[in-house]
Design a protein around this motif. Structure first.
Motif, PDB file in Angstrom:
ATOM      1  N   ASN A 182      18.039  53.079  37.385  1.00 25.69           N
ATOM      2  CA  ASN A 182      18.934  54.145  37.782  1.00 25.69           C
ATOM      3  C   ASN A 182      20.256  54.255  37.297  1.00 25.69           C
ATOM      4  OD1 ASN A 182      16.755  54.660  39.298  1.00 25.69           O
ATOM      5  ND2 ASN A 182      17.658  54.207  41.430  1.00 25.69           N
ATOM      6  N   VAL A 183      20.869  53.052  37.131  1.00 29.58           N
ATOM      7  CA  VAL A 183      22.120  53.129  36.267  1.00 29.58           C
ATOM      8  C   VAL A 183      21.879  53.442  34.958  1.00 29.58           C
ATOM      9  CG1 VAL A 183      23.960  51.497  35.159  1.00 29.58           C
ATOM     10  CG2 VAL A 183      23.040  51.018  37.562  1.00 29.58           C
ATOM     11  N   HIS A 184      20.932  53.073  34.344  1.00 29.12           N
ATOM     12  CA  HIS A 184      20.645  53.641  33.075  1.00 29.12           C
ATOM     13  C   HIS A 184      20.411  55.083  32.963  1.00 29.12           C
ATOM     14  CE1 HIS A 184      18.321  54.657  29.450  1.00 29.12           C
ATOM     15  NE2 HIS A 184      17.066  54.724  30.098  1.00 29.12           N
ATOM     16  N   TRP A 238      21.240  39.346  31.392  1.00 25.68           N
ATOM     17  CA  TRP A 238      21.808  40.377  31.918  1.00 25.68           C
ATOM     18  C   TRP A 238      23.114  40.746  32.023  1.00 25.68           C
ATOM     19  CZ3 TRP A 238      18.181  44.496  32.590  1.00 25.68           C
ATOM     20  CH2 TRP A 238      16.890  44.045  32.606  1.00 25.68           C
ATOM     21  N   ASP A 239      23.687  41.649  31.759  1.00 22.03           N
ATOM     22  CA  ASP A 239      25.162  41.962  31.830  1.00 22.03           C
ATOM     23  C   ASP A 239      25.464  42.472  33.147  1.00 22.03           C
ATOM     24  OD1 ASP A 239      27.779  41.839  30.826  1.00 22.03           O
ATOM     25  OD2 ASP A 239      27.648  42.977  29.317  1.00 22.03           O
ATOM     26  N   GLU A 240      26.910  42.418  33.415  1.00 25.76           N
ATOM     27  CA  GLU A 240      27.395  42.850  34.774  1.00 25.76           C
ATOM     28  C   GLU A 240      27.431  44.667  34.732  1.00 25.76           C
ATOM     29  OE1 GLU A 240      31.115  41.993  37.672  1.00 25.76           O
ATOM     30  OE2 GLU A 240      31.337  41.689  35.448  1.00 25.76           O
ATOM     31  N   ILE A 241      27.173  45.170  35.764  1.00 26.75           N
ATOM     32  CA  ILE A 241      27.139  46.374  35.946  1.00 26.75           C
ATOM     33  C   ILE A 241      28.549  46.969  36.633  1.00 26.75           C
ATOM     34  CG2 ILE A 241      26.245  48.773  37.119  1.00 26.75           C
ATOM     35  CD1 ILE A 241      24.211  47.218  35.138  1.00 26.75           C
ATOM     36  N   PRO A 242      29.467  47.567  35.817  1.00 30.68           N
ATOM     37  CA  PRO A 242      30.834  47.645  36.260  1.00 30.68           C
ATOM     38  C   PRO A 242      31.039  48.581  37.399  1.00 30.68           C
ATOM     39  CG  PRO A 242      30.514  49.015  34.195  1.00 30.68           C
ATOM     40  CD  PRO A 242      29.278  48.098  34.371  1.00 30.68           C
ATOM     41  N   HIS A 243      31.941  48.363  38.149  1.00 28.23           N
ATOM     42  CA  HIS A 243      32.252  49.241  39.501  1.00 28.23           C
ATOM     43  C   HIS A 243      32.151  50.697  39.207  1.00 28.23           C
ATOM     44  CE1 HIS A 243      33.074  45.416  41.881  1.00 28.23           C
ATOM     45  NE2 HIS A 243      33.788  45.267  40.832  1.00 28.23           N
ATOM     46  N   GLU A 244      33.036  51.235  37.850  1.00 30.00           N
ATOM     47  CA  GLU A 244      32.917  52.462  37.735  1.00 30.00           C
ATOM     48  C   GLU A 244      31.734  53.120  37.501  1.00 30.00           C
ATOM     49  OE1 GLU A 244      34.272  50.402  33.901  1.00 30.00           O
ATOM     50  OE2 GLU A 244      34.460  50.188  35.949  1.00 30.00           O
ATOM     51  N   ALA A 245      30.568  52.215  37.131  1.00 26.69           N
ATOM     52  CA  ALA A 245      29.112  52.732  36.873  1.00 26.69           C
ATOM     53  C   ALA A 245      28.423  52.948  38.301  1.00 26.69           C
ATOM     54  CB  ALA A 245      28.199  52.040  36.048  1.00 26.69           C
ATOM     55  N   HIS A 246      28.591  51.871  38.976  1.00 25.70           N
ATOM     56  CA  HIS A 246      28.093  51.519  40.472  1.00 25.70           C
ATOM     57  C   HIS A 246      28.622  52.781  41.398  1.00 25.70           C
ATOM     58  CE1 HIS A 246      26.675  49.642  43.948  1.00 25.70           C
ATOM     59  NE2 HIS A 246      27.706  49.844  44.666  1.00 25.70           N
ATOM     60  N   ASP A 247      29.863  53.055  41.291  1.00 22.76           N
ATOM     61  CA  ASP A 247      30.572  54.033  42.060  1.00 22.76           C
ATOM     62  C   ASP A 247      29.771  55.361  42.085  1.00 22.76           C
ATOM     63  OD1 ASP A 247      32.222  52.122  43.299  1.00 22.76           O
ATOM     64  OD2 ASP A 247      33.778  52.536  42.159  1.00 22.76           O
ATOM     65  N   LYS A 304      22.850  52.317  45.416  1.00 21.72           N
ATOM     66  CA  LYS A 304      23.771  51.100  45.633  1.00 21.72           C
ATOM     67  C   LYS A 304      23.568  50.126  46.692  1.00 21.72           C
ATOM     68  CE  LYS A 304      27.857  54.518  45.321  1.00 21.72           C
ATOM     69  NZ  LYS A 304      29.069  55.128  45.860  1.00 21.72           N
ATOM     70  N   LEU A 305      22.556  50.387  47.512  1.00 24.09           N
ATOM     71  CA  LEU A 305      22.018  49.231  48.551  1.00 24.09           C
ATOM     72  C   LEU A 305      21.423  48.218  47.885  1.00 24.09           C
ATOM     73  CD1 LEU A 305      21.086  51.329  51.604  1.00 24.09           C
ATOM     74  CD2 LEU A 305      23.180  49.904  51.296  1.00 24.09           C
TER      75      LEU A 305
END
Length: 353
Positions: free
Chosen positions: A91-93, A120-129, A136-137
């Motif tokens: 979903n981030v992608h 696997w790399d970290e998903i940054p907060h700006e993408a998560h938000d 998000k859950l």
């Protein structure tokens, strides 16, 4: 007692099996890409999409979707967190402006080629938000089972999950092996595992190897040698007319393989085999090719009998060295298992073969 498998109808199997084939292909393609220089992000994103395709088929389209959803929420079924984590990353992608791509952490290799181990790399907060509330859950699952974990092993966990909830959807070749597996052996590396069914504990994995027939079309016996007071049958494993690996087995194991329907042959390789190693890039040993089909110079072995040490190809000392790297009391247990695994799975074939 909770139901552990999804009821899949005959009409649903073809679509699910094809989606599983895509997922298996994506895992194999990612692993193959790690043996080449370049960006692995495309292969990772293809894996995420095919994982979510299967997840959506089970969650939305199959008749017994209620069982699947219960299994997906199970705290005891292995792999559930990996599927949820993959959904989050997919979903981030697809839904926000962030490129999901692994990061390189280590490279391993030598004469037989270098492989990159990415994490696997970290998903940054700006993408998560920017994600929907429901997506998000899922982030805790990503953080716990994907973030900073080696990519191939996590992909295998996803394959195992779908194979557990619906074994009939695993895509297999004409011999019953998972399509696109085993993965190609990386010399000196015990992990990642090379097969979705491979147990993690070495003792369990040895038993798993012994209980399944070897990969390949046939094995040609070239001799018997004794190492540490144990008699071993030795020879070469063939796929069609090509051989990428020797084999080493106890007499009892050969008998078990023959009883299970695997083909062992015997014949004199002199004048019948040619060395074509030079035609392959970074092979993991000699590559041999039979000048004609094997049945023109071999005969079936119906039963194996103990004999004094002999060899009709190479010399006894060479076979002693080949055997020794599979014997745990002569080399570290992990080295012995990794060698035996590669030989019994015939995991030396180049991806292009």
């Amino acid at each position: 007692m909770q139901q552990t498998q999804v009821g899949v109808t005959n009409n649903e199997v073809p679509v699910l099996k094809e989606a599983m084939k895509d997922l298996q292909a994506n895992v194999a393609a990612y692993y193959a890409a790690t043996a080449r220089d370049g960006d692995y992000g495309q292969a990772v994103r293809a894996f995420l999409v095919s994982t979510q395709t299967l997840n959506e088929h089970f969650s939305l389209n199959v008749k017994d979707k209620s069982t699947y959803l219960k299994l997906l929420d199970s705290s005891t079924l292995a792999g559930t967190a990996f599927v949820k984590a993959a959904k989050y990353a997919r979903n981030v992608h697809q839904h926000v402006m962030h490129i999901v791509s692994p990061r390189t952490k280590s490279m391993v290799g030598g004469l037989h080629g270098v492989r990159t181990y990415a994490f696997w790399d970290e998903i940054p907060h700006e993408a998560h938000d920017k994600l929907h509330k429901g997506t998000k859950l899922l982030k805790p699952h990503y953080d716990s089972v994907l973030f900073d974990k080696e990519v191939t092993e996590t992909m295998l966990e996803v394959l195992r999950f779908f194979a557990a909830v619906a074994p009939q959807i695993v895509h297999r070749d004409e011999k019953g092996e998972w399509t696109y597996f085993p993965l190609t052996n990386q010399p000196g590396m015990l992990e990642p595992r090379l097969h979705p069914e491979e147990p993690r504990a070495i003792a369990d994995a040895q038993e798993w190897l012994n209980d399944r027939v070897p990969n390949g079309d046939a094995r040609v016996v070239f001799g018997q040698v004794t190492v540490s007071d144990v008699k071993y049958v030795v020879g070469s494993t063939f796929v069609g007319r090509h051989c990428f690996s020797p084999f080493v087995e106890t007499l009892d194991q050969v008998e078990r393989d023959i009883a299970s329907g695997f083909k062992y042959l015997q014949g004199n390789p002199a004048g019948n085999l040619e060395d074509i190693t030079h035609t392959f890039s970074q092979p993991q040993g000699a590559v041999l090719k039979s000048r004609d089909s094997l049945d023109t110079w071999t005969v079936p072995v119906m039963q194996i009998q103990p004999q004094d040490d002999f060899c009709i190809a190479y010399d006894v000392d060479a076979w002693h060295r080949i055997v020794s790297v599979e014997v745990p009391n002569l080399v570290p247990e992990g080295v012995a298992y990794a060698t035996r695994r590669a030989r019994r799975l015939n995991a030396f074939l180049p991806p292009s073969f």
